[in-house]
Design a protein around this motif. Structure first.
Motif, PDB file in Angstrom:
ATOM      1  N   ALA B  45      10.237  -5.817   0.815  1.00  0.00           N
ATOM      2  CA  ALA B  45      10.138  -7.260   1.049  1.00  0.00           C
ATOM      3  C   ALA B  45      11.388  -7.968   0.548  1.00  0.00           C
ATOM      4  CB  ALA B  45       8.896  -7.811   0.355  1.00  0.00           C
ATOM      5  N   ARG B  46      11.833  -7.577  -0.631  1.00  0.00           N
ATOM      6  CA  ARG B  46      13.023  -8.192  -1.225  1.00  0.00           C
ATOM      7  C   ARG B  46      14.250  -7.881  -0.381  1.00  0.00           C
ATOM      8  NH1 ARG B  46      12.662  -9.304  -6.605  1.00  0.00           N
ATOM      9  NH2 ARG B  46      11.395  -7.454  -7.009  1.00  0.00           N
ATOM     10  N   GLU B  47      14.365  -6.627   0.016  1.00  0.00           N
ATOM     11  CA  GLU B  47      15.566  -6.189   0.723  1.00  0.00           C
ATOM     12  C   GLU B  47      15.718  -6.906   2.070  1.00  0.00           C
ATOM     13  OE1 GLU B  47      17.772  -4.026  -0.736  1.00  0.00           O
ATOM     14  OE2 GLU B  47      19.070  -4.507   0.965  1.00  0.00           O
ATOM     15  N   ILE B  48      14.609  -7.081   2.800  1.00  0.00           N
ATOM     16  CA  ILE B  48      14.778  -7.725   4.102  1.00  0.00           C
ATOM     17  C   ILE B  48      14.250  -9.153   4.099  1.00  0.00           C
ATOM     18  CG2 ILE B  48      14.883  -5.567   5.396  1.00  0.00           C
ATOM     19  CD1 ILE B  48      12.116  -5.863   6.256  1.00  0.00           C
ATOM     20  N   ASP B  49      13.936  -9.661   2.924  1.00  0.00           N
ATOM     21  CA  ASP B  49      13.583 -11.066   2.726  1.00  0.00           C
ATOM     22  C   ASP B  49      12.401 -11.526   3.592  1.00  0.00           C
ATOM     23  OD1 ASP B  49      13.807 -13.476   1.463  1.00  0.00           O
ATOM     24  OD2 ASP B  49      15.244 -14.304   2.910  1.00  0.00           O
ATOM     25  N   ILE B  50      11.292 -10.840   3.438  1.00  0.00           N
ATOM     26  CA  ILE B  50      10.062 -11.262   4.088  1.00  0.00           C
ATOM     27  C   ILE B  50       8.950 -11.225   3.041  1.00  0.00           C
ATOM     28  CG2 ILE B  50      10.643 -10.506   6.439  1.00  0.00           C
ATOM     29  CD1 ILE B  50       8.799  -8.059   5.764  1.00  0.00           C
ATOM     30  N   PRO B  51       7.831 -11.890   3.288  1.00  0.00           N
ATOM     31  CA  PRO B  51       6.765 -11.877   2.293  1.00  0.00           C
ATOM     32  C   PRO B  51       6.218 -10.468   2.060  1.00  0.00           C
ATOM     33  CG  PRO B  51       6.387 -13.590   3.927  1.00  0.00           C
ATOM     34  CD  PRO B  51       7.515 -12.753   4.446  1.00  0.00           C
ATOM     35  N   ALA B  52       5.938 -10.167   0.810  1.00  0.00           N
ATOM     36  CA  ALA B  52       5.410  -8.853   0.463  1.00  0.00           C
ATOM     37  C   ALA B  52       4.083  -8.596   1.174  1.00  0.00           C
ATOM     38  CB  ALA B  52       5.228  -8.742  -1.050  1.00  0.00           C
ATOM     39  N   SER B  53       3.302  -9.667   1.366  1.00  0.00           N
ATOM     40  CA  SER B  53       2.009  -9.497   2.023  1.00  0.00           C
ATOM     41  C   SER B  53       2.199  -8.985   3.456  1.00  0.00           C
ATOM     42  CB  SER B  53       1.244 -10.821   2.037  1.00  0.00           C
ATOM     43  OG  SER B  53       1.979 -11.800   2.729  1.00  0.00           O
ATOM     44  N   ASP B  54       3.273  -9.394   4.103  1.00  0.00           N
ATOM     45  CA  ASP B  54       3.534  -8.920   5.467  1.00  0.00           C
ATOM     46  C   ASP B  54       3.863  -7.429   5.487  1.00  0.00           C
ATOM     47  OD1 ASP B  54       3.062 -11.395   6.436  1.00  0.00           O
ATOM     48  OD2 ASP B  54       5.117 -11.837   7.080  1.00  0.00           O
ATOM     49  N   VAL B  55       4.572  -6.979   4.475  1.00  0.00           N
ATOM     50  CA  VAL B  55       4.880  -5.549   4.387  1.00  0.00           C
ATOM     51  C   VAL B  55       3.575  -4.773   4.208  1.00  0.00           C
ATOM     52  CG1 VAL B  55       6.120  -3.755   3.126  1.00  0.00           C
ATOM     53  CG2 VAL B  55       7.125  -6.034   3.348  1.00  0.00           C
ATOM     54  N   TYR B  56       2.724  -5.288   3.335  1.00  0.00           N
ATOM     55  CA  TYR B  56       1.443  -4.639   3.081  1.00  0.00           C
ATOM     56  C   TYR B  56       0.586  -4.632   4.343  1.00  0.00           C
ATOM     57  CZ  TYR B  56      -3.038  -3.485   1.028  1.00  0.00           C
ATOM     58  OH  TYR B  56      -4.226  -2.889   0.740  1.00  0.00           O
ATOM     59  N   GLY B  57       0.535  -5.773   5.030  1.00  0.00           N
ATOM     60  CA  GLY B  57      -0.255  -5.888   6.253  1.00  0.00           C
ATOM     61  C   GLY B  57       0.207  -4.892   7.304  1.00  0.00           C
ATOM     62  N   THR B  58       1.515  -4.755   7.448  1.00  0.00           N
ATOM     63  CA  THR B  58       2.065  -3.827   8.434  1.00  0.00           C
ATOM     64  C   THR B  58       1.749  -2.385   8.038  1.00  0.00           C
ATOM     65  OG1 THR B  58       3.872  -5.384   8.724  1.00  0.00           O
ATOM     66  CG2 THR B  58       4.176  -3.199   9.675  1.00  0.00           C
ATOM     67  N   ALA B  59       1.974  -2.083   6.776  1.00  0.00           N
ATOM     68  CA  ALA B  59       1.779  -0.707   6.315  1.00  0.00           C
ATOM     69  C   ALA B  59       0.328  -0.273   6.477  1.00  0.00           C
ATOM     70  CB  ALA B  59       2.208  -0.580   4.859  1.00  0.00           C
ATOM     71  N   THR B  60      -0.612  -1.175   6.161  1.00  0.00           N
ATOM     72  CA  THR B  60      -2.017  -0.773   6.223  1.00  0.00           C
ATOM     73  C   THR B  60      -2.512  -0.694   7.660  1.00  0.00           C
ATOM     74  OG1 THR B  60      -2.676  -3.061   5.907  1.00  0.00           O
ATOM     75  CG2 THR B  60      -2.670  -1.665   3.952  1.00  0.00           C
ATOM     76  N   PHE B  61      -1.826  -1.363   8.576  1.00  0.00           N
ATOM     77  CA  PHE B  61      -2.257  -1.329   9.975  1.00  0.00           C
ATOM     78  C   PHE B  61      -2.047   0.064  10.560  1.00  0.00           C
ATOM     79  CE2 PHE B  61      -1.594  -1.707  14.529  1.00  0.00           C
ATOM     80  CZ  PHE B  61      -2.669  -2.490  14.914  1.00  0.00           C
ATOM     81  N   TYR B  62      -0.964   0.705  10.183  1.00  0.00           N
ATOM     82  CA  TYR B  62      -0.616   1.975  10.808  1.00  0.00           C
ATOM     83  C   TYR B  62      -1.133   3.178  10.027  1.00  0.00           C
ATOM     84  CZ  TYR B  62       2.364  -0.707  13.866  1.00  0.00           C
ATOM     85  OH  TYR B  62       2.809  -1.588  14.794  1.00  0.00           O
ATOM     86  N   SER B  63      -1.553   4.177  10.782  1.00  0.00           N
ATOM     87  CA  SER B  63      -1.924   5.437  10.154  1.00  0.00           C
ATOM     88  C   SER B  63      -0.634   6.105   9.687  1.00  0.00           C
ATOM     89  CB  SER B  63      -2.597   6.350  11.172  1.00  0.00           C
ATOM     90  OG  SER B  63      -3.591   5.636  11.848  1.00  0.00           O
ATOM     91  N   PHE B  64      -0.759   7.072   8.850  1.00  0.00           N
ATOM     92  CA  PHE B  64       0.388   7.839   8.366  1.00  0.00           C
ATOM     93  C   PHE B  64       1.315   7.032   7.457  1.00  0.00           C
ATOM     94  CE2 PHE B  64      -1.334  10.256  11.706  1.00  0.00           C
ATOM     95  CZ  PHE B  64      -1.003  11.581  11.497  1.00  0.00           C
ATOM     96  N   LEU B  65       0.925   5.785   7.147  1.00  0.00           N
ATOM     97  CA  LEU B  65       1.681   5.024   6.141  1.00  0.00           C
ATOM     98  C   LEU B  65       0.709   4.772   5.001  1.00  0.00           C
ATOM     99  CD1 LEU B  65       3.611   2.384   8.304  1.00  0.00           C
ATOM    100  CD2 LEU B  65       4.487   4.540   7.376  1.00  0.00           C
ATOM    101  N   GLU B  66       0.532   5.747   4.149  1.00  0.00           N
ATOM    102  CA  GLU B  66      -0.486   5.631   3.109  1.00  0.00           C
ATOM    103  C   GLU B  66       0.020   4.752   1.962  1.00  0.00           C
ATOM    104  OE1 GLU B  66      -3.247   6.858   3.901  1.00  0.00           O
ATOM    105  OE2 GLU B  66      -2.634   8.193   5.521  1.00  0.00           O
TER     106      GLU B  66
END
Lengths: 596, 158
Positions: B45-66
């Motif tokens: 989130a810090r590196e690409i300057d987006i909200p951390a919640s968005d990173v979490y939301g994206t990661a949990t949406f996809y399988s294989f991203l535990e």
């Protein structure tokens, strides 16, 4: 050039602007299509599907909120197919919703409840899924409670948090039947970037997001004969409360509000407008002192622009998002906290009360105020300065529980000692109000004359534009402020944190050379606060704003420094603005927080 | 900079710092770390300057991203209908018995994690499972024992 399109809805012809949605076109014909995920403040999501309608020639139903009208369209909003689908959709939503309505905080003001009642959903044809989902309630935040079992995943809160506030504390996580609205790593709302502004609460159609309520605590305090219970009411409450009690939006109910509080049993009914006036005197002096240090003493450690510090949502936002700019915040506490600190010192002494026996309650249009009162630094009186914060909505509940016929209450006046206020205090409730009030006072301190605006109405800082700017040229100042002669005081006003972000980014990049900026976390300022009646939408905000300015106009005194009780307070207690006592009681410091 | 920060910075240099860069960066981290820790998501989130919640939301949406700590070998048993009909339950029971952990858990030595997964596209050779990127098909309890034993031996453990 605006193109018009003609269409037929339920057999009635209608002409609308190109791009109008079916939902709005139907409204023009006086046809209401039910909605849930739709909110006037937010972008279209089209995910709840309750607004489905039949479009001739299309096999599938369309979401009226998300479908623009086309030339020649023929639409049925109430056909058999629409009705049965809509009913199924509502039933499906209910199957995932903890429909224990009688035990719900939003019972009686819930959009899902209303729509199920309208469609008379009496049976349960789908398996109830809630028992399989092991939900828990997040009640750790002092401001907001989140109960996923009542969430229908309409994502209004997510859109609110990102579009209106730019905070993104809430997000959509997981997928399919596991999809949920949550925070980063599903932490408590208390432990993430949440500013406690409560806009999500105000936009939630169900009871999934509600304020943490302190109704019973306040009743307990009132019932305790040993306690002297003091209540303060914020400016925006008097233009919002009526909506909860059967009055149309924009009703000014100040007198009835005071009368109701007295009838509820508060020992003293006082006004946050008083401490709003005090804030102006302190903050105005602070601004002028900073300007003097920067311009005369050439002190380059002085932080300009100075930013207002009344809005606790904004404070938490800047603590998270721009911690390197905390020095730009006015050190003044918000009016609520100034009031709290004075109640247990100045007021206690004047009334000959032991501050330990005082319970200080505040009625706020705001959920972030609950967090603010809870902050560890807000104990400068030696006690917790403000014990309980109730929202406008909670006050309405108290009034209803007490069985008061609000409409019939005879108007009453605020009690004295910290109950007198000015028009400048009341406009704190609207975006631009703090700026206007500060300018009315600061300009007069510097020049000895009133601000050069007709009737003291500083129109450039008023309105609903997200970011507004004003420049006031200082001419012929009094001797003490001679160095400000010819200086153009540049001011900006921002409301809604997404606009605050724009202004802060401009400041950060050096593109903005303001001296003074007013920031309000909520759209419209406090009158659109997260603790205000539900619904709140652009029209309602405008009506409340008109009421605020009408209230200002009706006040005899309209400049904070002319408030007789403020003058007395300085004479008897504080001695001078930014003096030792002020520093001890009325000013605060801020905490750097993580952005992620 | 700690190793995670360095890794994420390198991944962002390759994939860019836009919203759409989230996914390849997440995949890059998982490739190295097997899972996404809270720290690594904050760092993205810090590196690409987006909200951390968005990173979490994206990661949990996809399988294989535990988002949970994974063992060295992540076993994913296909849970979809064909594999179920062809004996996925026996496969899963065998694995659980051998590793003495339940579905979703990681062995105390942090070497094996058992998960279920959606269709792997090997229905014609069901039941199937993955161990890290390696696919194993037409499984029977005997075959599973053989495969797992070889993994256990790989690490000098019987």
């Amino acid at each position: 050039m605006s193109k018009k399109v003609n269409l037929i809805i339920n057999g009635l012809p209608v002409e609308v602007q190109h791009g109008t949605t079916i939902l709005d076109a139907a409204k023009e014909l006086g046809i209401t299509i039910p909605t849930l995920c739709f909110h006037k403040d937010l972008c279209v999501a089209g995910n709840c599907r309750v607004c489905v309608v039949e479009v001739a020639g299309q096999r599938r139903l369309s979401a009226a909120c998300a479908t623009p009208c086309d030339e020649g369209m023929e639409i049925l909003t109430n056909s058999l197919k629409v009705r049965s689908s809509r009913k199924h959709i509502i039933e499906l939503l209910l199957s995932e919703h903890n429909a224990d309505c009688t035990k719900c905080y939003r019972n009686g003001n819930c959009e899902l409840q209303e729509i199920s009642s309208e469609y008379k959903i009496m049976t349960q044809d789908f398996i109830e899924l809630v028992p399989f989902k092991h939900y828990s309630i997040d009640a750790y935040s002092p401001s907001i409670m989140k109960d996923d079992s009542k969430c229908i995943r309409c994502q209004r809160c997510v859109r609110t948090c990102s579009e209106l506030q730019g905070v993104n504390a809430l997000t959509v996580a997981h997928k399919g039947d596991k999809m949920k609205i949550t925070t980063f790593f599903e932490k408590s709302m208390r432990d993430v970037v949440c500013t406690n502004c409560g806009q999500c609460v105000n936009h939630c159609p169900t009871g999934a997001l509600v304020e943490k309520n302190y109704i019973e605590d306040v009743w307990d305090a009132i019932a305790n004969p040993k306690k002297h219970v003091v209540v303060q009411t914020a400016p925006a409450v008097r233009v919002g409360l009526g909506e909860e009690l059967g009055f149309p939006p924009g009703s000014r109910v100040t007198g009835k509000l005071v009368a109701a509080l007295k009838r509820l049993g508060f020992d003293s009914v006082l006004d946050t407008d008083f401490s709003a006036d005090l804030t102006i005197v302190e903050e105005g002096t602070e601004l002028l002192t900073r300007l003097k240090k920067a311009l005369v003493d050439k002190d380059d450690t002085v932080k300009l622009p100075m930013a207002t510090s009344c809005s606790p949502g904004w404070i938490k936002y800047i603590e998270h998002m721009y911690p390197e700019y905390l020095g730009h915040l006015s050190t003044c506490k918000s009016p609520q906290q100034m009031f709290g600190a004075l109640v247990k010192t100045y007021y206690a002494k004047a009334r000959n009360l032991d501050p330990a026996d005082i319970v200080s309650v505040s009625i706020m249009p705001c959920t972030a105020k609950k967090f603010e009162a809870w902050r560890p630094e807000m104990h400068d009186s030696g006690y917790r300065d403000v014990d309980y914060v109730l929202t406008t909505r909670e006050l309405a509940i108290l009034i209803k529980q007490a069985g008061l016929d609000f409409d019939k209450l005879e108007e009453a006046r605020y009690d004295r000692l910290m109950g007198d206020s000015t028009g400048a205090g009341v406009i704190f409730g609207a975006t631009g109000g703090v700026m206007e009030a500060a300018l009315r006072t600061a300009y007069e301190i510097v020049t000895g004359r009133e601000v050069p605006f007709k009737n003291l109405d500083i129109m450039p800082v008023r309105g609903m534009e997200g970011i507004r700017e004003a420049v006031i040229k200082i001419e012929n100042p009094v001797k003490e402020w001679a160095f400000l002669d010819g200086v153009e005081l540049k001011c900006a006003v921002a409301h809604g944190l997404v606009n605050a972000k724009k202004v802060m980014d401009a400041v950060k990049s050096g593109k903005a050379d303001y001296h003074f900026i007013e920031f309000m976390a909520c759209p419209g300022g406090c009158l659109g606060g997260g603790g205000q009646p539900i619904p709140t939408n652009p029209e309602i905000r405008q009506k409340r704003m008109n009421a605020i300015y009408a209230e200002d106009k009706s006040m005899k005194v309209r400049k904070s420094h002319e408030n007789p009780e403020i003058i007395k307070l300085y004479k008897d207690f504080l001695k001078e603005p930014l003096g030792e006592k002020s520093h001890q009681l009325l000013h605060t410091k801020y905490t750097k927080r993580d952005r992620f | 900079m700690n190793p995670i920060q360095t890794l994420i910075k390198e991944l962002a240099d390759v994939h860019g710092r836009r919203r759409e860069s989230i996914l390849p960066i997440l995949q890059g981290v998982v490739e190295q770390e097997k899972y996404l820790s809270e720290d690594s998501m904050v760092e993205i989130a810090r590196e690409i300057d987006i909200p951390a919640s968005d990173v979490y939301g994206t990661a949990t949406f996809y399988s294989f991203l535990e988002a949970k700590k994974m063992g060295k070998y992540v076993i994913r048993v296909c849970k979809t209908i064909t594999c179920s009909m062809k004996g996925k339950n026996q496969v899963l029971l065998t694995i659980q018995e051998m590793l003495k952990i339940k579905l979703g858990d990681t062995t105390p030595d942090k070497r094996f994690t058992i998960l279920e997964t959606n269709c792997l596209g090997w229905c014609h050779k069901a039941p199937a499972m993955l161990i890290n990127d390696e696919v194993y098909t037409e499984l029977t309890p005997e075959k599973v024992r053989e495969i797992l034993s070889s993994y256990m031996k790989k690490n000098g453990q019987i």
